[in-house]
Structure formats: structure tokens, C-alpha cells
Design a protein around this motif. Structure first.
Motif, PDB file in Angstrom:
ATOM      1  N   ILE A 123     -98.208  20.293 -57.755  1.00 43.05           N
ATOM      2  CA  ILE A 123     -97.348  19.101 -57.787  1.00 43.05           C
ATOM      3  C   ILE A 123     -98.255  17.881 -57.745  1.00 43.05           C
ATOM      4  CG2 ILE A 123     -95.560  17.790 -56.610  1.00 43.05           C
ATOM      5  CD1 ILE A 123     -94.503  20.405 -55.462  1.00 43.05           C
ATOM      6  N   LEU A 124     -98.078  16.979 -58.703  1.00 46.33           N
ATOM      7  CA  LEU A 124     -98.900  15.773 -58.765  1.00 46.33           C
ATOM      8  C   LEU A 124     -98.250  14.632 -57.996  1.00 46.33           C
ATOM      9  CD1 LEU A 124     -99.963  15.698 -62.545  1.00 46.33           C
ATOM     10  CD2 LEU A 124    -101.123  16.798 -60.614  1.00 46.33           C
ATOM     11  N   SER A 125     -99.081  13.822 -57.349  1.00 39.60           N
ATOM     12  CA  SER A 125     -98.581  12.585 -56.747  1.00 39.60           C
ATOM     13  C   SER A 125     -98.194  11.620 -57.865  1.00 39.60           C
ATOM     14  CB  SER A 125     -99.659  11.951 -55.870  1.00 39.60           C
ATOM     15  OG  SER A 125    -100.734  11.487 -56.683  1.00 39.60           O
ATOM     16  N   ASP A 126     -97.509  10.543 -57.527  1.00 40.87           N
ATOM     17  CA  ASP A 126     -97.133   9.559 -58.546  1.00 40.87           C
ATOM     18  C   ASP A 126     -98.372   8.994 -59.239  1.00 40.87           C
ATOM     19  OD1 ASP A 126     -94.443   9.875 -58.131  1.00 40.87           O
ATOM     20  OD2 ASP A 126     -94.243   8.144 -56.799  1.00 40.87           O
ATOM     21  N   GLU A 127     -99.415   8.753 -58.458  1.00 42.37           N
ATOM     22  CA  GLU A 127    -100.643   8.211 -59.032  1.00 42.37           C
ATOM     23  C   GLU A 127    -101.299   9.215 -59.970  1.00 42.37           C
ATOM     24  OE1 GLU A 127     -99.856   8.245 -55.821  1.00 42.37           O
ATOM     25  OE2 GLU A 127     -99.419   6.110 -55.520  1.00 42.37           O
ATOM     26  N   GLU A 128    -101.335  10.469 -59.551  1.00 40.21           N
ATOM     27  CA  GLU A 128    -101.910  11.515 -60.398  1.00 40.21           C
ATOM     28  C   GLU A 128    -101.084  11.717 -61.664  1.00 40.21           C
ATOM     29  OE1 GLU A 128    -103.972  14.400 -57.006  1.00 40.21           O
ATOM     30  OE2 GLU A 128    -101.822  14.558 -57.450  1.00 40.21           O
ATOM     31  N   MET A 129     -99.767  11.675 -61.515  1.00 39.87           N
ATOM     32  CA  MET A 129     -98.901  11.851 -62.673  1.00 39.87           C
ATOM     33  C   MET A 129     -99.064  10.696 -63.656  1.00 39.87           C
ATOM     34  SD  MET A 129     -96.643  13.690 -64.307  1.00 39.87           S
ATOM     35  CE  MET A 129     -95.712  14.814 -63.248  1.00 39.87           C
ATOM     36  N   GLU A 130     -99.181   9.501 -63.148  1.00 42.38           N
ATOM     37  CA  GLU A 130     -99.349   8.338 -64.021  1.00 42.38           C
ATOM     38  C   GLU A 130    -100.638   8.444 -64.833  1.00 42.38           C
ATOM     39  OE1 GLU A 130     -98.890   3.471 -63.867  1.00 42.38           O
ATOM     40  OE2 GLU A 130     -99.111   4.602 -62.007  1.00 42.38           O
ATOM     41  N   ALA A 131    -101.728   8.876 -64.177  1.00 46.12           N
ATOM     42  CA  ALA A 131    -102.999   9.036 -64.881  1.00 46.12           C
ATOM     43  C   ALA A 131    -102.898  10.151 -65.923  1.00 46.12           C
ATOM     44  CB  ALA A 131    -104.115   9.336 -63.880  1.00 46.12           C
ATOM     45  N   PHE A 132    -102.247  11.229 -65.554  1.00 43.85           N
ATOM     46  CA  PHE A 132    -102.053  12.352 -66.467  1.00 43.85           C
ATOM     47  C   PHE A 132    -101.227  11.932 -67.673  1.00 43.85           C
ATOM     48  CE2 PHE A 132     -99.030  15.941 -67.394  1.00 43.85           C
ATOM     49  CZ  PHE A 132     -99.900  16.687 -68.171  1.00 43.85           C
ATOM     50  N   VAL A 133    -100.135  11.243 -67.413  1.00 44.89           N
ATOM     51  CA  VAL A 133     -99.241  10.790 -68.481  1.00 44.89           C
ATOM     52  C   VAL A 133     -99.964   9.872 -69.470  1.00 44.89           C
ATOM     53  CG1 VAL A 133     -97.348   9.156 -68.894  1.00 44.89           C
ATOM     54  CG2 VAL A 133     -97.009  11.101 -67.361  1.00 44.89           C
ATOM     55  N   GLY A 134    -100.846   9.034 -68.955  1.00 43.09           N
ATOM     56  CA  GLY A 134    -101.600   8.153 -69.840  1.00 43.09           C
ATOM     57  C   GLY A 134    -102.422   8.952 -70.842  1.00 43.09           C
ATOM     58  N   LYS A 135    -102.997  10.051 -70.387  1.00 48.34           N
ATOM     59  CA  LYS A 135    -103.775  10.912 -71.277  1.00 48.34           C
ATOM     60  C   LYS A 135    -102.876  11.655 -72.265  1.00 48.34           C
ATOM     61  CE  LYS A 135    -107.815  11.899 -68.363  1.00 48.34           C
ATOM     62  NZ  LYS A 135    -108.646  12.984 -67.794  1.00 48.34           N
ATOM     63  N   VAL A 136    -101.736  12.142 -71.777  1.00 55.90           N
ATOM     64  CA  VAL A 136    -100.804  12.832 -72.670  1.00 55.90           C
ATOM     65  C   VAL A 136    -100.354  11.901 -73.789  1.00 55.90           C
ATOM     66  CG1 VAL A 136     -98.553  13.958 -72.864  1.00 55.90           C
ATOM     67  CG2 VAL A 136     -99.988  14.416 -70.872  1.00 55.90           C
ATOM     68  N   GLU A 137    -100.069  10.657 -73.437  1.00 60.47           N
ATOM     69  CA  GLU A 137     -99.635   9.691 -74.446  1.00 60.47           C
ATOM     70  C   GLU A 137    -100.719   9.444 -75.496  1.00 60.47           C
ATOM     71  OE1 GLU A 137     -96.870   7.208 -75.252  1.00 60.47           O
ATOM     72  OE2 GLU A 137     -96.073   9.158 -74.685  1.00 60.47           O
ATOM     73  N   GLU A 138    -101.956   9.429 -75.074  1.00 53.24           N
ATOM     74  CA  GLU A 138    -103.044   9.249 -76.046  1.00 53.24           C
ATOM     75  C   GLU A 138    -103.094  10.420 -77.021  1.00 53.24           C
ATOM     76  OE1 GLU A 138    -106.912   7.591 -75.081  1.00 53.24           O
ATOM     77  OE2 GLU A 138    -106.270   7.415 -72.978  1.00 53.24           O
ATOM     78  N   ILE A 139    -102.912  11.621 -76.507  1.00 48.59           N
ATOM     79  CA  ILE A 139    -102.911  12.800 -77.378  1.00 48.59           C
ATOM     80  C   ILE A 139    -101.670  12.791 -78.271  1.00 48.59           C
ATOM     81  CG2 ILE A 139    -102.827  15.316 -77.454  1.00 48.59           C
ATOM     82  CD1 ILE A 139    -105.543  14.142 -76.648  1.00 48.59           C
ATOM     83  N   ALA A 140    -100.540  12.367 -77.724  1.00 48.22           N
ATOM     84  CA  ALA A 140     -99.310  12.298 -78.523  1.00 48.22           C
ATOM     85  C   ALA A 140     -99.466  11.314 -79.677  1.00 48.22           C
ATOM     86  CB  ALA A 140     -98.138  11.907 -77.638  1.00 48.22           C
ATOM     87  N   ARG A 141    -100.104  10.186 -79.429  1.00 51.91           N
ATOM     88  CA  ARG A 141    -100.338   9.211 -80.504  1.00 51.91           C
ATOM     89  C   ARG A 141    -101.312   9.777 -81.539  1.00 51.91           C
ATOM     90  NH1 ARG A 141     -99.900   5.545 -76.071  1.00 51.91           N
ATOM     91  NH2 ARG A 141    -102.165   5.568 -75.711  1.00 51.91           N
ATOM     92  N   TYR A 142    -102.296  10.522 -81.069  1.00 53.55           N
ATOM     93  CA  TYR A 142    -103.262  11.175 -81.965  1.00 53.55           C
ATOM     94  C   TYR A 142    -102.539  12.159 -82.888  1.00 53.55           C
ATOM     95  CZ  TYR A 142    -107.451  13.896 -83.263  1.00 53.55           C
ATOM     96  OH  TYR A 142    -108.454  14.540 -83.944  1.00 53.55           O
ATOM     97  N   CYS A 143    -101.599  12.912 -82.331  1.00 52.96           N
ATOM     98  CA  CYS A 143    -100.809  13.846 -83.137  1.00 52.96           C
ATOM     99  C   CYS A 143     -99.894  13.093 -84.103  1.00 52.96           C
ATOM    100  CB  CYS A 143     -99.967  14.740 -82.230  1.00 52.96           C
ATOM    101  SG  CYS A 143    -100.904  15.879 -81.186  1.00 52.96           S
ATOM    102  N   ALA A 144     -99.244  12.054 -83.606  1.00 52.33           N
ATOM    103  CA  ALA A 144     -98.309  11.287 -84.427  1.00 52.33           C
ATOM    104  C   ALA A 144     -99.004  10.654 -85.622  1.00 52.33           C
ATOM    105  CB  ALA A 144     -97.628  10.214 -83.587  1.00 52.33           C
ATOM    106  N   ASP A 145    -100.227  10.227 -85.437  1.00 54.65           N
ATOM    107  CA  ASP A 145    -101.001   9.640 -86.544  1.00 54.65           C
ATOM    108  C   ASP A 145    -101.233  10.657 -87.667  1.00 54.65           C
ATOM    109  OD1 ASP A 145    -101.145   7.202 -85.295  1.00 54.65           O
ATOM    110  OD2 ASP A 145    -103.161   7.503 -84.482  1.00 54.65           O
ATOM    111  N   GLN A 146    -101.081  11.943 -87.343  1.00 51.32           N
ATOM    112  CA  GLN A 146    -101.255  12.999 -88.343  1.00 51.32           C
ATOM    113  C   GLN A 146     -99.913  13.602 -88.777  1.00 51.32           C
ATOM    114  OE1 GLN A 146    -104.754  15.640 -87.637  1.00 51.32           O
ATOM    115  NE2 GLN A 146    -105.044  14.462 -85.760  1.00 51.32           N
ATOM    116  N   GLY A 147     -98.830  12.906 -88.403  1.00 53.87           N
ATOM    117  CA  GLY A 147     -97.507  13.337 -88.840  1.00 53.87           C
ATOM    118  C   GLY A 147     -96.877  14.435 -88.014  1.00 53.87           C
ATOM    119  N   ILE A 148     -97.380  14.643 -86.801  1.00 49.86           N
ATOM    120  CA  ILE A 148     -96.885  15.712 -85.929  1.00 49.86           C
ATOM    121  C   ILE A 148     -96.406  15.108 -84.612  1.00 49.86           C
ATOM    122  CG2 ILE A 148     -97.497  17.788 -84.638  1.00 49.86           C
ATOM    123  CD1 ILE A 148     -97.604  18.376 -87.541  1.00 49.86           C
ATOM    124  N   ASP A 149     -95.194  15.481 -84.177  1.00 50.23           N
ATOM    125  CA  ASP A 149     -94.710  15.080 -82.863  1.00 50.23           C
ATOM    126  C   ASP A 149     -95.236  16.046 -81.803  1.00 50.23           C
ATOM    127  OD1 ASP A 149     -93.168  12.783 -83.330  1.00 50.23           O
ATOM    128  OD2 ASP A 149     -91.430  13.974 -83.949  1.00 50.23           O
TER     129      ASP A 149
END
Length: 301
Positions: A123-149
């Protein structure tokens, strides 16, 4: 256009490869494609992993499309740049096969494949989750730039398991840009203690993939009471298909939500069971027939 798919995990399990080990690969393809009549199938360890065209050729021979496949994220233990390098071959395979989504879940600290009770999941703390989410969003944008959700899979034994986890994760990804989409899994919702319809209605605008997995409540209660691991639950039969009278989930309301919101993605029966105990041909046939009938009743198709 709604398409119905399955996952080879019903025949040959990826996490415990002793389940279904004796089932020939050709049997999986014949049953899924020619006998049951699914439109497509997700990834599994039996398929070609490093040759996207070989994968396409194999599945096409049996009338199946390649839907997508799981990618294990390790963003809690490595950099975004390292994760981009790790995910790129997978994205290349998806793009070559015309896939629209990449299924992803953080597994670096999960207990889903370990001999540990689900109660010991991270279980992640709010701070840990926020940092994790920031990384997930970067990967999601990387995928989206290639036409993949990138569709994040909330999953038992991981940092996004419960209803509260899903709410927190979705709120934080939305605040960070919203490139991350959601894989809705009815079974993991129910197993995780939240009504599937509640999650589906709340996040339907960001849901790009649908796993139609059912749960046997008697086994789920035993998993919790006796401290089973996730794979103990799988081997014990906690999951099943739509239409199974032992399952607790009514899929009609879920399909109605999809119809009301013009969902046009895949509906995939991803229900892992011990194939020696529950015949995949019988159960997958039941699941598909149930979903197709209810899809017509609700106006989804």
C-alpha cells in the motif's frame, strides 16, 4: 464496434505454468477461434514473443485477432527512461498487430505471484502514490504518442487493488494530465471489495478495455478467511466466467452501462481457472454465449 475476445490463461496459465501444461497450443487456438468463435485473443506465454509478424500469422490461421497483452511495469524500482526502453518492444508488437491498448500494471512489489497472503499486498502513501502516478503518466503519454492507450489494470495483490485505491489512482492521474486510461475488470473489482457497476459508471469516460471475469464468492471468502495467496485463489477456483451460476456478478447492468456510453472496444473473458478442474471449452463457450445474449438484450450490439 464491440468485439469479443478471450485470453489463453483459461487453457494455459502464465503465472503458474503447471496449470494447462499438457494442453497443446493448437488445441487452445482451435477451441478459441474455430469452435467457440471468439474474434480475438490476448497475449500468453505460448505465443511468439519476439516476432510480431509470426504472432499475426499464427493467430490469423485460426481466425483470431491479437487484442493486446500485459506489460509488467517496474516504475517503483527504475527510471521512466528505463521503462520506456523496456516497454518499446511490446509497443512495437501491439502496433504491428493493430492493437489500440497496452495493458499495464505495476508488479515490482506486488504479491500476486508470490506465496504470500493477499493481506500482505503493498500500500502506497499519498506521497508515494503521487510520485508513482507521475511516472505512469509519462509512460502513458509515451504510449499515446505512438497511437496506443495505456490501460492500467487494477489487480489483486498490487498497489491499485481496492475501490479506494482505484479512486485515488484515477484522481491523481487525471490531475497529472489524464493520459492514463483504465482497464475495467469486473472480477478484480468484486474480489477487491467494490461493486463493479460503481467503478464502471464512475470511470466509463476513461475506460478503454473490459475484462469480463466472474467471481465465486464462496471461494473469495475462503481466500480471505484462510489467508490464501492470489494464486492459491486462482488454483482454488475463485474466478469463473459470465453465466456461471456459481459466480456472483450480474453482467447485464455492466453491459447496459457500456451501451449507454457508446463503448466500442473489446470485451474479453479473462477468467483463469485450473483447466483440469474446469474445462476451458465448456466454460469459455458459456461465457461468450452469455455475453452475446446480454449484449443484445441491453442494446450494446
Amino acid at each position: 464496434m464491440i468485439q469479443f475476445g478471450t485470453n489463453p490463461i483459461a487453457w494455459a496459465n502464465d503465472d503458474d505454468q503447471s496449470l494447462g501444461k499438457k494442453i497443446p497450443t493448437e488445441r487452445i487456438l482451435i477451441e478459441a477461434g474455430r469452435e467457440i468463435g471468439f474474434d480475438g485473443i490476448e497475449n500468453g506465454h505460448r505465443w511468439p514473443q519476439d516476432d510480431p509478424e509470426a504472432l499475426h500469422a499464427l493467430l490469423s490461421e485460426y481466425g483470431l485477432k491479437f487484442i493486446s497483452g500485459w506489460h509488467s511495469l517496474n516504475l517503483l524500482t527504475q527510471s521512466v527512461e528505463d521503462e520506456k526502453k523496456a516497454i518499446q518492444p511490446h509497443l512495437d508488437k501491439l502496433k504491428h498487430n493493430g492493437c489500440k491498448v497496452c495493458i499495464a500494471c505495476e508488479t515490482s512489489n506486488s504479491v500476486q505471484g508470490l506465496d504470500k497472503p493477499l493481506s500482505e499486498r503493498p500500500i502506497l502513501s499519498d506521497e508515494e502514490m503521487e510520485a508513482f502516478v507521475g511516472k505512469v503518466e509519462e509512460i502513458a503519454r509515451y504510449c499515446a504518442d505512438q497511437g496506443i492507450d495505456l490501460v492500467y489494470h487494477h489487480h489483486m495483490g498490487t498497489v491499485v487493488q481496492s475501490g479506494d485505491d482505484i479512486d485515488r489512482f484515477m484522481a491523481m492521474t487525471e490531475a497529472a494530465g489524464g493520459a492514463t486510461k483504465l482497464l475495467f475488470d469486473a472480477g478484480h473489482c468484486y474480489f477487491g471489495g467494490v461493486e463493479p457497476e460503481v467503478v464502471l459508471r464512475k470511470y466509463i469516460g476513461r475506460i478503454r478495455h473490459f475484462h469480463a471475469k466472474n467471481v465465486r464468492p464462496v471461494i473469495r471468502e475462503k481466500v480471505e478467511r484462510e489467508g490464501w495467496s492470489f494464486m492459491d485463489g486462482v488454483r482454488g477456483g475463485v474466478f469463473t466466467v459470465p453465466g456461471d451460476q456459481e459466480g456472483a456478478i450480474d453482467f447485464r447492468p455492466l453491459l447496459k452501462v457500456l451501451a449507454e456510453n457508446d463503448y466500442d472496444g473489446w470485451i474479453v473473458i479473462e477468467a483463469e481457472q485450473d483447466p483440469d478442474e474446469r474445462n476451458p471449452l465448456m466454460y469459455q463457450t458459456l461465457g461468450l454465449a452469455t455475453l452475446k445474449r446480454q449484449a443484445k438484450e441491453t442494446g450494446l450490439v
